[in-house]
Motif scaffolding. Structure first.
Motif, PDB file in Angstrom:
ATOM      1  N   UNK A 110       0.858  -1.183   0.000  1.00 19.29           N
ATOM      2  CA  UNK A 110       0.000   0.000   0.000  1.00 19.29           C
ATOM      3  C   UNK A 110       0.893   1.231   0.000  1.00 19.29           C
ATOM      4  N   UNK A 111       1.290   1.666  -1.180  1.00 21.02           N
ATOM      5  CA  UNK A 111       2.232   2.773  -1.300  1.00 21.02           C
ATOM      6  C   UNK A 111       1.495   4.111  -1.265  1.00 21.02           C
ATOM      7  N   UNK A 112       2.108   5.114  -0.658  1.00 22.15           N
ATOM      8  CA  UNK A 112       1.445   6.421  -0.501  1.00 22.15           C
ATOM      9  C   UNK A 112       1.644   7.363  -1.683  1.00 22.15           C
ATOM     10  N   UNK A 113       2.079   6.842  -2.847  1.00 24.97           N
ATOM     11  CA  UNK A 113       2.353   7.708  -3.996  1.00 24.97           C
ATOM     12  C   UNK A 113       1.610   7.218  -5.231  1.00 24.97           C
ATOM     13  N   UNK A 114       1.292   8.163  -6.115  1.00 25.74           N
ATOM     14  CA  UNK A 114       0.756   7.853  -7.432  1.00 25.74           C
ATOM     15  C   UNK A 114       1.424   8.750  -8.457  1.00 25.74           C
ATOM     16  N   UNK A 115       1.820   8.154  -9.585  1.00 21.67           N
ATOM     17  CA  UNK A 115       2.354   8.914 -10.725  1.00 21.67           C
ATOM     18  C   UNK A 115       3.526   9.814 -10.341  1.00 21.67           C
ATOM     19  N   UNK A 116       4.404   9.299  -9.477  1.00 22.53           N
ATOM     20  CA  UNK A 116       5.482  10.166  -8.963  1.00 22.53           C
ATOM     21  C   UNK A 116       6.860   9.813  -9.505  1.00 22.53           C
ATOM     22  N   UNK A 117       7.205   8.530  -9.587  1.00 17.49           N
ATOM     23  CA  UNK A 117       8.592   8.139  -9.811  1.00 17.49           C
ATOM     24  C   UNK A 117       8.876   7.787 -11.274  1.00 17.49           C
ATOM     25  N   UNK A 118      10.116   8.081 -11.674  1.00 17.78           N
ATOM     26  CA  UNK A 118      10.580   7.658 -12.997  1.00 17.78           C
ATOM     27  C   UNK A 118      10.957   6.179 -12.997  1.00 17.78           C
ATOM     28  N   UNK A 119      11.450   5.703 -11.849  1.00 18.15           N
ATOM     29  CA  UNK A 119      11.928   4.326 -11.723  1.00 18.15           C
ATOM     30  C   UNK A 119      11.571   3.813 -10.333  1.00 18.15           C
ATOM     31  N   UNK A 120      11.160   2.544 -10.272  1.00 19.97           N
ATOM     32  CA  UNK A 120      11.001   1.836  -8.999  1.00 19.97           C
ATOM     33  C   UNK A 120      11.841   0.573  -9.074  1.00 19.97           C
ATOM     34  N   UNK A 121      12.656   0.318  -8.045  1.00 20.97           N
ATOM     35  CA  UNK A 121      13.441  -0.912  -7.992  1.00 20.97           C
ATOM     36  C   UNK A 121      13.059  -1.697  -6.736  1.00 20.97           C
TER      37      UNK A 121
END
Length: 257
Positions: A110-121
């Protein structure tokens, strides 16, 4: 496995987060993981085509071994982990290294972000802790946290290689202290159950946890179902995956909108 070894029930995913991820984990494994961190950060940088200013989320970041190194290369880093001790260590290390990184305590389901990051690892077999439904939810949450066109990368065991060297018992020793892991493979749910005995400073404790194994076709399907496209697979050296690689990296992209 010795016939006298007790059976380990595998009816439900078992993961003792507090029992596993604590000071004992850092004591026995930090030197091992930190030794590989610079090379892994360089591989992530090259494989994902990173550049200064990229906004990147390190999912299950642990004590920040990759987060801080990528921050030093110029990425705008956020690290998420559930274990407060690890986040405190990560912040201390960032301050000592003079780098900026935002560390957040949270649940990868349950992540607190939407449409924020260029990359997720998500690195070092940090995926597969939960039930299949919750593991799928992690992928969906990672997609939602990415900007359209953003890239996701998973690093985990190459099961084709691991099954050939899967051991019933693994011992790690630091001085006179040790961990003894007894493994049991559940072929129905494709999970590896572990009973870990920790012997440190004359005290003994035991924990149990299990981790899901994945084949490449299965993960590709899961990623597609989570809304990713352009799935690619590499070995731990960045070359195309072969059965000889110990570990694998799977990348996928959130489609542009």
């Amino acid at each position: 496995m010795d016939a006298a070894t007790p059976e380990m029930p595998m009816t439900e995913p078992e993961f003792d987060t507090e029992g596993l991820f604590n000071d004992d984990y850092l004591y026995f494994y930090r030197e091992l993981t930190d030794a590989r961190s610079e090379a892994e950060a360089a591989l992530i940088w090259d494989l994902l085509g990173l550049e200064p200013g990229v906004e990147l989320l390190d999912l299950a970041c642990g004590h920040g071994r990759l987060t801080n190194r990528l921050a030093a290369r110029g990425c705008r880093m956020t690290g998420l982990d559930y274990t407060q001790l690890f986040l405190d260590k990560a912040r201390d290390d960032a301050e000592a290294q003079g780098v900026q990184a935002d560390y957040v305590r949270g649940d990868m389901r349950k992540l607190p972000w939407e449409n924020r990051f260029d990359v997720v690892i998500c690195w070092f077999t940090s995926f597969g802790y939960f039930s299949d439904d919750d593991n799928r939810r992690v992928l969906s949450e990672a997609r939602s946290a990415l900007r359209p066109g953003g890239k996701f990368a998973l690093e985990l065991n190459n099961i084709t290689n691991l099954l050939r060297r899967y051991q019933d018992t693994v011992v790690r020793q630091v001085g006179e202290d040790m961990t003894v892991d007894q493994h049991r493979l559940d072929p129905v749910n494709f999970r590896s159950g572990v009973e870990r005995t920790i012997i440190r400073d004359g005290r003994t404790r035991r924990i149990r946890y299990s981790v899901r194994f994945f084949t490449v076709p299965e993960l590709r399907e899961w990623l597609h179902q989570a809304g990713f496209r352009d799935v690619e697979v590499y070995g731990d050296d960045g070359a195309p995956l072969t059965a000889a690689h110990d570990r694998m990296i799977i990348t996928a992209r959130r489609p542009p909108e």
